[in-house]
Design a protein around this motif. Structure first.
Motif, short mmCIF file in Angstrom:
data_model
loop_
_atom_site.label_atom_id
_atom_site.label_comp_id
_atom_site.label_asym_id
_atom_site.label_seq_id
_atom_site.Cartn_x
_atom_site.Cartn_y
_atom_site.Cartn_z
N PRO A 284 12.99 -1.33 5.49
CA PRO A 284 11.69 -1.57 4.86
C PRO A 284 10.86 -2.64 5.57
CG PRO A 284 13.49 -2.43 3.50
CD PRO A 284 14.12 -1.60 4.57
N ASP A 285 11.51 -3.54 6.30
CA ASP A 285 10.77 -4.58 7.01
C ASP A 285 9.92 -4.01 8.13
OD1 ASP A 285 12.03 -6.40 5.38
OD2 ASP A 285 13.51 -7.02 6.87
N LYS A 286 10.20 -2.78 8.56
CA LYS A 286 9.49 -2.19 9.69
C LYS A 286 8.45 -1.14 9.28
CE LYS A 286 13.27 -2.80 13.02
NZ LYS A 286 14.09 -2.15 14.06
N LEU A 287 8.25 -0.94 7.99
CA LEU A 287 7.42 0.17 7.55
C LEU A 287 6.03 -0.23 7.05
CD1 LEU A 287 10.12 2.28 5.66
CD2 LEU A 287 9.11 2.73 7.90
N GLY A 288 5.77 -1.51 6.96
CA GLY A 288 4.51 -1.96 6.38
C GLY A 288 3.27 -1.54 7.14
N ARG A 289 3.37 -1.36 8.46
CA ARG A 289 2.19 -1.04 9.28
C ARG A 289 1.79 0.42 9.20
NH1 ARG A 289 1.17 -6.44 11.09
NH2 ARG A 289 3.23 -7.39 11.19
N VAL A 290 2.69 1.27 8.73
CA VAL A 290 2.41 2.70 8.72
C VAL A 290 2.50 3.32 7.33
CG1 VAL A 290 3.04 3.15 11.13
CG2 VAL A 290 4.82 3.12 9.37
N ARG A 291 2.74 2.50 6.31
CA ARG A 291 2.84 3.03 4.95
C ARG A 291 1.50 3.62 4.52
NH1 ARG A 291 4.93 -1.06 2.91
NH2 ARG A 291 7.09 -0.30 2.75
N PRO A 292 1.46 4.89 4.14
CA PRO A 292 0.19 5.50 3.75
C PRO A 292 -0.33 4.94 2.43
CG PRO A 292 2.01 7.02 3.37
CD PRO A 292 2.59 5.84 4.09
N ALA A 293 -1.66 4.97 2.28
CA ALA A 293 -2.26 4.50 1.03
C ALA A 293 -1.84 5.40 -0.12
CB ALA A 293 -3.78 4.50 1.15
N SER A 294 -1.65 4.81 -1.27
CA SER A 294 -1.23 5.58 -2.44
C SER A 294 -2.31 6.55 -2.87
CB SER A 294 -0.90 4.63 -3.59
OG SER A 294 0.12 3.72 -3.20
#
Length: 294
Positions: A284-294
């Motif tokens: 999860p520490d590596k996913l913040g830059r690509v997490r799609p908007a809800s």
């Protein structure tokens, strides 16, 4: 983040002008946006202590600072990555973070598969490769940045090219073709269609899974068409894939999904119409830059 403009507003403005380029450089060298931002911030602090009148070319000066800082960090990071739980994969990012990409060479050095392959290089080899391939600097200038001779830079570049040759000089799909293949891959995986899935995979395909010890994931690469196909269909039958979206990561389409309650981004190395590599990032520490908007 960089602080507010001070009395050296012109110098701060010059730094901001080059900030996307510097971030792109540091990220390519480190494979981590968190680390790249730290390097760029440190470069800014050093820039504020520099007399602008003594700098002939702010771009060249800043590229030198960022490259040297990133090299120092990369050397220490290699030790940390060797102790990482399971395979270490680069942090996926959106290409928009670095501004418009001007050349095919820059796009190639940002691709997830290339970043992953660059982990095979020594820190000096990686620096020479990135500065030469992505930023098209002459060997004499690279030599001054890395602190080695121009002749040694040429040797490093040749060695890096040889190590990265597999997968860099073959046909890569357009965004539309890449997206279409991902759709067929997803349909086969969801439907448990082992034959269709196997047909999309190269014989020597490898699947890497990065949970970082925080999310359950395979601790070793899964190698070979049959093993990877069985691994994927097994995941689907056991956990299901939940909601799936096609997103952009490192300038190419990727799959965002939930598996067993965990978010996951999977990037693909697609060549000659088949998948040669799958890179599943679950940490999860590596996913913040690509997490799609809800």
């Amino acid at each position: 983040m960089i602080g507010p403009m001070d009395s050296r507003g012109g110098a701060a403005g010059a730094f901001e002008e080059h900030r996307p380029l510097l971030l792109g450089l540091a990220y390519r060298l480190l494979g981590s946006m968190w680390d790249a931002e730290d390097v760029v911030q440190e470069a800014y602090l050093r820039w504020t202590r520099t007399d602008p009148a003594e700098v002939e070319s702010p771009r060249a000066y800043l590229v030198t600072i960022v490259s040297r800082l990133a090299l120092d960090q990369l050397r220490s990071a290699r030790v940390t990555r060797e102790a990482y739980t399971g395979p270490w994969l680069p942090e996926p990012v959106s290409a928009a973070a670095f501004g418009p990409l001007e050349t095919a060479e820059m796009t190639d050095t940002l691709s997830y598969a290339t970043l992953h392959m660059m982990e095979r290089l020594s820190p000096p080899e990686r620096a020479v490769f990135v500065l030469r391939e992505a930023f098209e600097l002459p060997y004499e200038e690279i030599a001054g940045i890395v602190g080695i001779s121009a002749a040694t830079c040429r040797q490093h570049h040749r060695r890096a090219e040889a190590r990265l040759a597999e997968g860099r000089d073959r046909f890569r799909p357009s965004t539309a073709d890449h997206t279409e293949l991902l759709g067929r891959f997803l349909d086969a995986a969801r439907g448990g269609d082992l034959a269709a899935l196997t047909d999309l995979l190269a014989e020597d395909v490898v699947a890497w899974n990065d949970g970082g010890g925080k999310v359950r994931a395979a601790l070793r690469p899964v190698v070979g068409r049959d093993a990877v196909a069985a691994f994927i269909t097994g995941l689907g039958s056991r956990y299901g894939f939940g909601e799936v979206r096609i997103v952009e990561a490192n300038g190419a389409p990727a799959l965002w999904t939930h598996i067993d309650g965990n978010e996951q981004l999977t990037a693909f190395d697609v060549r000659d119409g088949r998948v040669h590599g799958l890179f599943a990032v679950l940490n999860p520490d590596k996913l913040g830059r690509v997490r799609p908007a809800s």
